[in-house]
Design an enzyme around this catalytic site. Structure first.
Site, short mmCIF file in Angstrom:
data_model
loop_
_atom_site.label_atom_id
_atom_site.label_comp_id
_atom_site.label_asym_id
_atom_site.label_seq_id
_atom_site.Cartn_x
_atom_site.Cartn_y
_atom_site.Cartn_z
N SER A 135 71.84 113.94 -70.27
CA SER A 135 71.09 113.43 -71.64
C SER A 135 71.89 114.28 -72.66
O SER A 135 71.31 113.57 -73.79
CB SER A 135 69.69 113.50 -71.20
OG SER A 135 69.23 114.65 -71.33
N SER B 159 71.83 117.24 -66.65
CA SER B 159 72.16 116.39 -68.84
C SER B 159 73.30 117.40 -69.00
O SER B 159 73.34 116.90 -70.22
CB SER B 159 70.53 116.78 -69.25
OG SER B 159 69.62 115.52 -68.71
N LYS C 16 70.19 119.34 -80.28
CA LYS C 16 69.39 118.15 -79.36
C LYS C 16 68.11 117.31 -79.76
O LYS C 16 68.15 118.11 -80.10
CB LYS C 16 69.23 118.31 -78.11
CG LYS C 16 69.60 117.03 -76.88
CD LYS C 16 69.63 117.28 -75.51
CE LYS C 16 69.49 116.66 -74.38
NZ LYS C 16 69.31 116.99 -72.35
#
Length: 479
Positions: free
Chosen positions: A151, A175, A77
Protein backbone atom coordinates in the site's frame (compact mmCIF):
# COMPACT_ATOMS: atom_id res chain seq x y z
CA UNK A 1 23.73 16.55 -17.16
CA UNK A 2 24.05 16.22 -13.38
CA UNK A 3 21.05 17.15 -11.21
CA UNK A 4 20.52 17.03 -7.46
CA UNK A 5 18.18 14.03 -7.61
CA UNK A 6 21.03 11.93 -9.03
CA UNK A 7 22.59 11.98 -5.55
CA UNK A 8 21.76 9.26 -3.04
CA UNK A 9 20.10 10.32 0.19
CA UNK A 10 23.43 10.00 1.99
CA UNK A 11 25.24 12.06 -0.64
CA UNK A 12 22.52 14.70 -0.58
CA UNK A 13 22.71 14.96 3.23
CA UNK A 14 26.48 15.33 2.91
CA UNK A 15 26.10 18.09 0.34
CA UNK A 16 23.76 20.00 2.65
CA UNK A 17 26.11 19.47 5.58
CA UNK A 18 29.11 20.77 3.62
CA UNK A 19 27.21 23.76 2.24
CA UNK A 20 27.27 22.64 -1.40
CA UNK A 21 23.46 22.87 -1.44
CA UNK A 22 20.96 24.36 0.98
CA UNK A 23 17.87 22.61 2.25
CA UNK A 24 15.79 25.19 0.35
CA UNK A 25 17.61 24.57 -2.94
CA UNK A 26 17.09 20.82 -2.55
CA UNK A 27 13.42 21.31 -1.65
CA UNK A 28 12.83 23.54 -4.67
CA UNK A 29 14.50 21.00 -6.97
CA UNK A 30 12.25 18.16 -5.84
CA UNK A 31 9.11 20.31 -5.87
CA UNK A 32 9.87 21.24 -9.48
CA UNK A 33 10.21 17.56 -10.42
CA UNK A 34 6.92 16.76 -8.69
CA UNK A 35 5.18 19.55 -10.62
CA UNK A 36 6.60 18.30 -13.91
CA UNK A 37 6.39 14.50 -13.57
CA UNK A 38 3.77 13.63 -11.00
CA UNK A 39 0.65 14.50 -13.04
CA UNK A 40 1.37 11.33 -15.07
CA UNK A 41 2.50 9.19 -12.13
CA UNK A 42 0.11 10.08 -9.31
CA UNK A 43 2.58 9.53 -6.48
CA UNK A 44 1.28 12.49 -4.41
CA UNK A 45 -2.28 13.18 -3.27
CA UNK A 46 -1.27 16.45 -1.58
CA UNK A 47 1.74 18.68 -2.18
CA UNK A 48 2.50 21.15 0.62
CA UNK A 49 4.94 23.34 -1.30
CA UNK A 50 4.64 26.50 0.82
CA UNK A 51 5.00 24.63 4.11
CA UNK A 52 7.96 22.69 2.72
CA UNK A 53 9.77 25.87 1.65
CA UNK A 54 9.08 27.51 5.01
CA UNK A 55 10.44 24.47 6.82
CA UNK A 56 13.54 24.26 4.62
CA UNK A 57 14.25 27.96 5.04
CA UNK A 58 13.78 27.67 8.81
CA UNK A 59 16.31 24.83 8.96
CA UNK A 60 18.94 27.21 7.57
CA UNK A 61 22.41 26.31 6.36
CA UNK A 62 23.81 24.80 9.54
CA UNK A 63 23.38 21.05 9.84
CA UNK A 64 23.41 19.39 13.27
CA UNK A 65 25.16 16.06 12.77
CA UNK A 66 22.83 14.58 15.38
CA UNK A 67 19.87 14.96 13.01
CA UNK A 68 20.21 12.11 10.53
CA UNK A 69 17.82 13.47 7.86
CA UNK A 70 18.48 17.19 8.21
CA UNK A 71 17.21 19.04 5.14
CA UNK A 72 16.29 15.92 3.16
CA UNK A 73 12.94 16.01 1.33
CA UNK A 74 10.45 13.42 2.57
CA UNK A 75 6.70 12.86 2.47
CA UNK A 76 4.02 11.33 4.67
CA UNK A 77 2.09 8.26 3.60
CA UNK A 78 -1.52 9.40 3.41
CA UNK A 79 -2.57 7.18 6.31
CA UNK A 80 -0.72 9.22 8.94
CA UNK A 81 -1.75 12.60 10.29
CA UNK A 82 0.24 15.79 9.90
CA UNK A 83 -1.24 18.72 11.79
CA UNK A 84 -2.96 21.16 9.46
CA UNK A 85 -2.99 18.80 6.45
CA UNK A 86 -5.95 16.57 5.51
CA UNK A 87 -5.39 12.82 5.83
CA UNK A 88 -7.45 11.16 3.12
CA UNK A 89 -6.63 7.51 3.98
CA UNK A 90 -7.05 6.76 0.28
CA UNK A 91 -10.83 7.09 0.63
CA UNK A 92 -13.70 9.40 -0.26
CA UNK A 93 -15.74 7.94 2.59
CA UNK A 94 -14.38 10.48 5.10
CA UNK A 95 -14.54 14.29 5.10
CA UNK A 96 -11.23 15.92 4.17
CA UNK A 97 -10.51 17.82 7.37
CA UNK A 98 -7.04 19.04 8.41
CA UNK A 99 -5.54 16.86 11.13
CA UNK A 100 -5.28 18.24 14.65
CA UNK A 101 -1.94 16.66 15.61
CA UNK A 102 1.02 14.79 14.18
CA UNK A 103 1.14 11.00 14.17
CA UNK A 104 4.23 9.76 16.10
CA UNK A 105 5.83 8.59 12.82
CA UNK A 106 5.42 12.05 11.30
CA UNK A 107 6.83 13.62 14.47
CA UNK A 108 9.84 11.28 14.33
CA UNK A 109 10.66 12.29 10.75
CA UNK A 110 10.41 15.95 11.72
CA UNK A 111 12.68 15.36 14.71
CA UNK A 112 15.24 13.79 12.36
CA UNK A 113 15.24 17.01 10.31
CA UNK A 114 13.32 15.88 7.22
CA UNK A 115 11.29 18.31 5.09
CA UNK A 116 7.86 16.96 4.17
CA UNK A 117 6.75 17.84 0.64
CA UNK A 118 3.24 16.44 1.11
CA UNK A 119 1.24 13.22 1.27
CA UNK A 120 1.90 10.15 -0.88
CA UNK A 121 -0.84 7.95 -2.28
CA UNK A 122 -2.13 4.82 -0.58
CA UNK A 123 -5.09 2.53 -1.33
CA UNK A 124 -8.14 2.81 0.92
CA UNK A 125 -7.04 2.51 4.57
CA UNK A 126 -3.91 0.69 3.34
CA UNK A 127 -5.88 -2.52 2.99
CA UNK A 128 -4.87 -3.47 -0.56
CA UNK A 129 -1.82 -3.77 -2.78
CA UNK A 130 -3.71 -2.02 -5.58
CA UNK A 131 -2.69 1.51 -6.57
CA UNK A 132 -6.06 2.49 -8.04
CA UNK A 133 -8.16 4.66 -5.74
CA UNK A 134 -11.05 7.07 -6.06
CA UNK A 135 -8.50 9.88 -5.93
CA UNK A 136 -6.83 8.57 -9.06
CA UNK A 137 -4.29 6.03 -10.24
CA UNK A 138 -0.67 5.69 -9.13
CA UNK A 139 1.42 4.37 -12.02
CA UNK A 140 4.68 2.44 -12.19
CA UNK A 141 7.38 4.70 -13.69
CA UNK A 142 8.99 1.71 -15.46
CA UNK A 143 5.75 1.13 -17.39
CA UNK A 144 2.85 3.50 -16.77
CA UNK A 145 0.34 0.87 -17.91
CA UNK A 146 1.32 -1.14 -14.83
CA UNK A 147 0.80 -0.70 -11.11
CA UNK A 148 3.51 -0.14 -8.50
CA UNK A 149 1.81 -2.30 -5.87
CA UNK A 150 0.83 -1.10 -2.44
CA UNK A 151 0.00 0.00 0.00
CA UNK A 152 2.99 2.40 0.08
CA UNK A 153 2.32 3.01 -3.61
CA UNK A 154 3.03 6.72 -3.83
CA UNK A 155 6.13 6.55 -1.65
CA UNK A 156 7.76 3.93 -3.88
CA UNK A 157 6.85 5.70 -7.12
CA UNK A 158 8.18 8.99 -5.76
CA UNK A 159 11.56 7.44 -4.92
CA UNK A 160 11.82 5.41 -8.14
CA UNK A 161 11.01 8.45 -10.31
CA UNK A 162 13.32 10.83 -8.44
CA UNK A 163 10.55 12.87 -6.82
CA UNK A 164 12.05 12.07 -3.39
CA UNK A 165 15.55 10.90 -2.45
CA UNK A 166 14.06 8.27 -0.12
CA UNK A 167 10.80 7.64 1.73
CA UNK A 168 9.29 5.91 4.71
CA UNK A 169 6.31 3.62 4.20
CA UNK A 170 4.40 1.30 6.47
CA UNK A 171 4.14 -2.45 6.09
CA UNK A 172 1.35 -4.59 7.54
CA UNK A 173 1.45 -7.45 5.04
CA UNK A 174 4.09 -6.39 2.54
CA UNK A 175 3.17 -2.74 1.98
CA UNK A 176 6.79 -1.52 1.88
CA UNK A 177 8.29 -4.54 0.12
CA UNK A 178 5.63 -5.06 -2.57
CA UNK A 179 5.85 -1.58 -4.15
CA UNK A 180 9.62 -1.42 -3.65
CA UNK A 181 10.04 -4.69 -5.55
CA UNK A 182 7.69 -3.58 -8.34
CA UNK A 183 9.55 -0.29 -8.83
CA UNK A 184 13.15 -1.52 -8.59
CA UNK A 185 13.91 -0.32 -5.07
CA UNK A 186 15.18 -1.53 -1.71
CA UNK A 187 12.39 -1.89 0.87
CA UNK A 188 13.02 -2.86 4.48
CA UNK A 189 10.42 -4.03 6.99
CA UNK A 190 12.07 -3.86 10.42
CA UNK A 191 11.47 -6.28 13.27
CA UNK A 192 8.34 -5.79 15.34
CA UNK A 193 9.18 -3.32 18.09
CA UNK A 194 12.27 -1.91 16.34
CA UNK A 195 10.73 1.47 15.42
CA UNK A 196 9.52 3.36 18.54
CA UNK A 197 6.92 5.42 16.65
CA UNK A 198 5.17 2.23 15.42
CA UNK A 199 5.98 -0.33 18.10
CA UNK A 200 3.65 -3.15 17.06
CA UNK A 201 1.02 -2.79 19.77
CA UNK A 202 -1.70 -1.23 17.65
CA UNK A 203 -4.07 -3.11 15.38
CA UNK A 204 -4.89 -6.80 15.29
CA UNK A 205 -1.77 -8.91 15.60
CA UNK A 206 0.66 -5.97 15.69
CA UNK A 207 1.30 -6.46 11.98
CA UNK A 208 2.29 -2.98 10.83
CA UNK A 209 5.70 -1.33 11.16
CA UNK A 210 7.34 1.65 9.43
CA UNK A 211 10.25 1.01 7.10
CA UNK A 212 12.54 2.64 4.50
CA UNK A 213 12.05 2.67 0.72
CA UNK A 214 15.29 3.67 -0.99
CA UNK A 215 17.37 3.33 -4.14
CA UNK A 216 20.28 1.61 -2.40
CA UNK A 217 21.04 -0.38 0.72
CA UNK A 218 23.11 2.28 2.49
CA UNK A 219 20.22 4.75 2.32
CA UNK A 220 17.94 2.10 3.84
CA UNK A 221 20.34 1.82 6.78
CA UNK A 222 20.41 5.60 7.10
CA UNK A 223 16.62 5.86 7.23
CA UNK A 224 16.34 3.01 9.71
CA UNK A 225 18.81 4.76 12.02
CA UNK A 226 16.66 7.88 11.73
CA UNK A 227 13.47 5.98 12.57
CA UNK A 228 15.04 4.26 15.57
CA UNK A 229 16.84 7.34 16.92
CA UNK A 230 15.54 10.50 15.21
CA UNK A 231 17.63 12.92 17.27
CA UNK A 232 20.80 10.85 17.10
CA UNK A 233 20.54 10.07 20.81
CA UNK A 234 19.08 7.03 22.57
CA UNK A 235 15.32 7.47 22.56
CA UNK A 236 13.19 6.77 25.64
CA UNK A 237 11.02 3.72 25.02
CA UNK A 238 7.40 4.50 25.87
CA UNK A 239 6.36 0.91 25.17
CA UNK A 240 7.45 -2.42 26.62
CA UNK A 241 7.73 -4.08 23.20
CA UNK A 242 11.37 -3.68 22.12
CA UNK A 243 13.09 -5.92 19.60
CA UNK A 244 16.36 -7.72 20.42
CA UNK A 245 19.33 -5.58 19.40
CA UNK A 246 21.43 -8.03 17.39
CA UNK A 247 24.77 -6.55 16.35
CA UNK A 248 26.62 -3.37 17.17
CA UNK A 249 26.78 0.13 15.80
CA UNK A 250 24.52 2.05 13.45
CA UNK A 251 22.52 0.28 10.77
CA UNK A 252 24.15 2.58 8.22
CA UNK A 253 27.56 1.18 9.10
CA UNK A 254 26.43 -2.39 8.48
CA UNK A 255 24.89 -1.33 5.17
CA UNK A 256 28.03 0.51 4.03
CA UNK A 257 30.59 -2.09 5.15
CA UNK A 258 28.67 -5.09 3.84
CA UNK A 259 30.82 -7.53 5.78
CA UNK A 260 30.32 -11.12 6.90
CA UNK A 261 29.75 -14.64 5.67
CA UNK A 262 26.39 -16.16 6.39
CA UNK A 263 24.23 -19.23 5.92
CA UNK A 264 21.20 -18.48 3.76
CA UNK A 265 18.16 -20.73 3.47
CA UNK A 266 16.41 -21.07 0.10
CA UNK A 267 12.71 -21.46 0.87
CA UNK A 268 10.57 -24.05 -0.84
CA UNK A 269 6.83 -23.29 -0.75
CA UNK A 270 4.74 -20.48 0.70
CA UNK A 271 2.18 -20.27 3.52
CA UNK A 272 -0.63 -19.78 0.95
CA UNK A 273 0.01 -22.92 -1.13
CA UNK A 274 -2.90 -24.92 0.25
CA UNK A 275 -5.53 -22.23 -0.42
CA UNK A 276 -4.23 -20.17 -3.35
CA UNK A 277 -2.82 -21.31 -6.69
CA UNK A 278 0.63 -19.70 -6.42
CA UNK A 279 2.13 -19.49 -9.91
CA UNK A 280 5.75 -18.30 -9.95
CA UNK A 281 6.73 -16.35 -13.05
CA UNK A 282 10.01 -17.43 -14.71
CA UNK A 283 11.34 -13.91 -14.10
CA UNK A 284 10.79 -14.35 -10.35
CA UNK A 285 12.65 -17.66 -10.45
CA UNK A 286 15.44 -16.05 -12.46
CA UNK A 287 15.82 -13.31 -9.84
CA UNK A 288 16.22 -15.93 -7.11
CA UNK A 289 18.73 -17.85 -9.25
CA UNK A 290 20.74 -14.64 -9.73
CA UNK A 291 20.77 -14.02 -5.99
CA UNK A 292 21.82 -17.62 -5.25
CA UNK A 293 24.64 -17.41 -7.79
CA UNK A 294 26.02 -14.15 -6.37
CA UNK A 295 25.63 -15.35 -2.77
CA UNK A 296 27.76 -18.35 -3.70
CA UNK A 297 30.37 -16.16 -5.36
CA UNK A 298 30.59 -14.03 -2.22
CA UNK A 299 31.14 -17.12 -0.08
CA UNK A 300 27.80 -17.61 1.65
CA UNK A 301 26.39 -21.07 2.16
CA UNK A 302 22.97 -21.62 0.59
CA UNK A 303 20.84 -24.54 1.79
CA UNK A 304 17.26 -25.57 1.09
CA UNK A 305 14.58 -25.09 3.73
CA UNK A 306 10.96 -26.19 3.59
CA UNK A 307 7.98 -24.12 4.59
CA UNK A 308 6.75 -25.43 7.97
CA UNK A 309 3.40 -27.19 7.81
CA UNK A 310 1.33 -25.02 10.14
CA UNK A 311 -2.12 -23.52 9.40
CA UNK A 312 -1.86 -19.94 8.21
CA UNK A 313 -4.11 -18.71 5.40
CA UNK A 314 -7.49 -18.86 7.15
CA UNK A 315 -6.12 -17.27 10.32
CA UNK A 316 -4.42 -14.45 8.45
CA UNK A 317 -7.61 -13.79 6.54
CA UNK A 318 -9.51 -13.43 9.84
CA UNK A 319 -6.85 -11.02 11.10
CA UNK A 320 -7.16 -8.88 7.96
CA UNK A 321 -10.97 -8.94 8.03
CA UNK A 322 -11.18 -8.12 11.71
CA UNK A 323 -8.87 -5.13 11.23
CA UNK A 324 -11.59 -3.60 9.03
CA UNK A 325 -14.44 -4.30 11.46
CA UNK A 326 -14.15 -0.99 13.33
CA UNK A 327 -14.17 1.24 10.26
CA UNK A 328 -17.94 1.94 10.49
CA UNK A 329 -17.33 3.50 13.93
CA UNK A 330 -14.92 6.15 12.53
CA UNK A 331 -16.64 9.53 12.99
CA UNK A 332 -18.11 10.91 9.78
CA UNK A 333 -17.54 7.83 7.64
CA UNK A 334 -19.95 7.18 4.76
CA UNK A 335 -20.02 3.42 4.20
CA UNK A 336 -21.62 3.81 0.80
CA UNK A 337 -18.40 5.42 -0.42
CA UNK A 338 -16.15 2.51 0.52
CA UNK A 339 -14.51 0.54 -2.29
CA UNK A 340 -15.93 -2.97 -2.92
CA UNK A 341 -12.89 -4.65 -1.33
CA UNK A 342 -12.95 -2.64 1.91
CA UNK A 343 -16.74 -2.85 2.17
CA UNK A 344 -16.48 -6.64 1.81
CA UNK A 345 -13.74 -6.79 4.46
CA UNK A 346 -15.89 -4.69 6.82
CA UNK A 347 -18.88 -7.02 6.39
CA UNK A 348 -16.79 -10.12 6.94
CA UNK A 349 -14.98 -8.60 9.90
CA UNK A 350 -18.18 -7.53 11.63
CA UNK A 351 -19.64 -11.04 11.17
CA UNK A 352 -16.76 -12.60 13.12
CA UNK A 353 -17.20 -13.59 16.75
CA UNK A 354 -14.67 -12.74 19.42
CA UNK A 355 -13.85 -16.44 19.74
CA UNK A 356 -13.07 -16.68 16.03
CA UNK A 357 -10.68 -13.75 16.26
CA UNK A 358 -8.95 -15.16 19.36
CA UNK A 359 -8.65 -18.57 17.71
CA UNK A 360 -7.09 -16.95 14.65
CA UNK A 361 -4.59 -15.03 16.77
CA UNK A 362 -3.65 -18.27 18.56
CA UNK A 363 -3.19 -20.02 15.20
CA UNK A 364 -0.93 -17.22 13.98
CA UNK A 365 1.11 -17.45 17.18
CA UNK A 366 1.56 -21.18 16.54
CA UNK A 367 2.54 -20.47 12.94
CA UNK A 368 5.06 -17.82 14.09
CA UNK A 369 6.75 -20.26 16.47
CA UNK A 370 6.95 -22.87 13.71
CA UNK A 371 8.38 -20.39 11.20
CA UNK A 372 10.99 -18.98 13.57
CA UNK A 373 11.97 -22.52 14.53
CA UNK A 374 12.31 -23.64 10.91
CA UNK A 375 14.40 -20.57 10.01
CA UNK A 376 16.53 -20.53 13.18
CA UNK A 377 19.62 -22.24 11.73
CA UNK A 378 19.88 -19.62 8.97
CA UNK A 379 21.12 -16.05 9.13
CA UNK A 380 18.57 -15.18 6.44
CA UNK A 381 16.02 -17.00 4.28
CA UNK A 382 15.64 -16.20 0.58
CA UNK A 383 12.36 -16.04 -1.38
CA UNK A 384 11.08 -14.16 -4.41
CA UNK A 385 9.50 -10.93 -3.23
CA UNK A 386 6.65 -11.24 -5.71
CA UNK A 387 5.46 -14.28 -7.61
CA UNK A 388 4.63 -12.25 -10.73
CA UNK A 389 5.86 -9.25 -12.69
CA UNK A 390 4.38 -5.81 -11.83
CA UNK A 391 0.67 -6.17 -12.52
CA UNK A 392 -1.24 -4.33 -15.25
CA UNK A 393 -3.62 -1.65 -14.05
CA UNK A 394 -7.07 -3.14 -13.52
CA UNK A 395 -5.69 -6.62 -12.81
CA UNK A 396 -7.30 -6.96 -9.37
CA UNK A 397 -10.79 -6.55 -10.86
CA UNK A 398 -14.02 -5.53 -9.15
CA UNK A 399 -14.93 -8.75 -7.32
CA UNK A 400 -13.61 -8.34 -3.75
CA UNK A 401 -13.04 -12.03 -3.01
CA UNK A 402 -11.08 -12.46 -6.24
CA UNK A 403 -9.21 -9.22 -5.47
CA UNK A 404 -8.12 -10.61 -2.10
CA UNK A 405 -7.13 -13.95 -3.65
CA UNK A 406 -5.02 -12.20 -6.28
CA UNK A 407 -3.26 -10.12 -3.65
CA UNK A 408 -2.26 -13.31 -1.83
CA UNK A 409 -1.14 -14.98 -5.08
CA UNK A 410 0.92 -11.93 -6.09
CA UNK A 411 2.84 -11.64 -2.81
CA UNK A 412 2.59 -15.01 -1.00
CA UNK A 413 5.86 -14.60 0.94
CA UNK A 414 5.50 -11.11 2.45
CA UNK A 415 2.77 -11.29 5.12
CA UNK A 416 4.39 -14.12 7.08
CA UNK A 417 7.20 -11.75 8.10
CA UNK A 418 4.61 -9.37 9.58
CA UNK A 419 2.85 -12.18 11.44
CA UNK A 420 6.11 -13.50 12.91
CA UNK A 421 7.58 -10.05 13.53
CA UNK A 422 10.75 -10.95 11.61
CA UNK A 423 12.70 -8.32 9.65
CA UNK A 424 12.62 -8.64 5.86
CA UNK A 425 14.19 -6.77 2.98
CA UNK A 426 13.47 -6.73 -0.74
CA UNK A 427 16.40 -6.21 -3.10
CA UNK A 428 16.02 -5.31 -6.81
CA UNK A 429 18.32 -7.96 -8.25
CA UNK A 430 17.03 -8.07 -11.82
CA UNK A 431 14.68 -7.08 -14.61
CA UNK A 432 12.68 -8.99 -17.20
CA UNK A 433 14.43 -9.67 -20.51
CA UNK A 434 13.30 -9.08 -24.08
CA UNK A 435 11.88 -12.59 -24.37
CA UNK A 436 9.48 -12.16 -21.47
CA UNK A 437 5.80 -11.91 -22.51
CA UNK A 438 5.41 -8.73 -20.44
CA UNK A 439 8.38 -7.08 -22.14
CA UNK A 440 11.87 -6.12 -21.06
CA UNK A 441 12.99 -3.95 -18.16
CA UNK A 442 10.34 -4.66 -15.50
CA UNK A 443 11.92 -4.79 -12.02
CA UNK A 444 12.11 -8.14 -10.19
CA UNK A 445 13.20 -8.47 -6.58
CA UNK A 446 14.12 -11.07 -4.01
CA UNK A 447 13.31 -11.06 -0.32
CA UNK A 448 15.57 -11.93 2.59
CA UNK A 449 13.92 -12.69 5.94
CA UNK A 450 16.15 -12.36 8.98
CA UNK A 451 16.24 -13.44 12.59
CA UNK A 452 14.49 -11.29 15.23
CA UNK A 453 16.49 -8.05 15.42
CA UNK A 454 18.64 -9.15 12.48
CA UNK A 455 18.37 -6.07 10.26
CA UNK A 456 22.16 -5.54 10.18
CA UNK A 457 22.68 -8.97 8.60
CA UNK A 458 20.04 -8.24 5.95
CA UNK A 459 21.67 -4.90 5.17
CA UNK A 460 25.13 -6.46 4.99
CA UNK A 461 24.01 -9.17 2.56
CA UNK A 462 22.13 -6.58 0.54
CA UNK A 463 25.25 -4.42 0.26
CA UNK A 464 27.26 -7.38 -0.98
CA UNK A 465 24.69 -8.16 -3.68
CA UNK A 466 24.43 -4.49 -4.65
CA UNK A 467 28.18 -4.16 -5.22
CA UNK A 468 28.08 -6.95 -7.77
CA UNK A 469 24.72 -6.31 -9.44
CA UNK A 470 24.81 -2.48 -9.31
CA UNK A 471 21.06 -2.04 -9.38
CA UNK A 472 21.45 1.52 -8.08
CA UNK A 473 22.40 2.50 -11.65
CA UNK A 474 19.02 1.44 -13.08
CA UNK A 475 16.38 4.13 -13.44
CA UNK A 476 13.06 4.53 -15.25
CA UNK A 477 12.49 6.88 -18.16
CA UNK A 478 12.49 10.55 -17.22
CA UNK A 479 15.32 10.17 -14.75
Amino acid sequence: MFELHHLTAQELWDWIQRGEATALEVTDHYLARIARLDPELGAFVTVTADAARDRAEHLGDRVPTSRPLWGLPSADKDLYDRAGVPTHNGTTSLPARPADADHPLVAALDAAGAVSLGKTASPEFGMSSSSETRFGVTRNPYDTSRAPGGSSSGAAVAVAAGLLPAAVGSDGGGSVRIPAAATGLVGLKPSRGRVPSMPGRSGVGGLSVAGPITRNVADAGMLLDALVSPTGLPEPQPYALVTPDVGEGPFTAAAVRGEGRFVVGLLEGSPWDETVDVVIDPAARAAVETAVRVLGEVGHGVEDVRMPRAPYAAAFRVAWESSAARLPTVPGIDRSELTPLVSWLVDRGRALTGTQVLDAMAALDTFSASLIGAFDRFDAVLTPTLALTPRPLGWYGSDPEEDFRRQCAYSPWTSMANVSGLPAITLPVGVTDEEHPDGAGLPMGVQLIGRPGGERVLLAIGAQLERRLRWQRRHPAGW
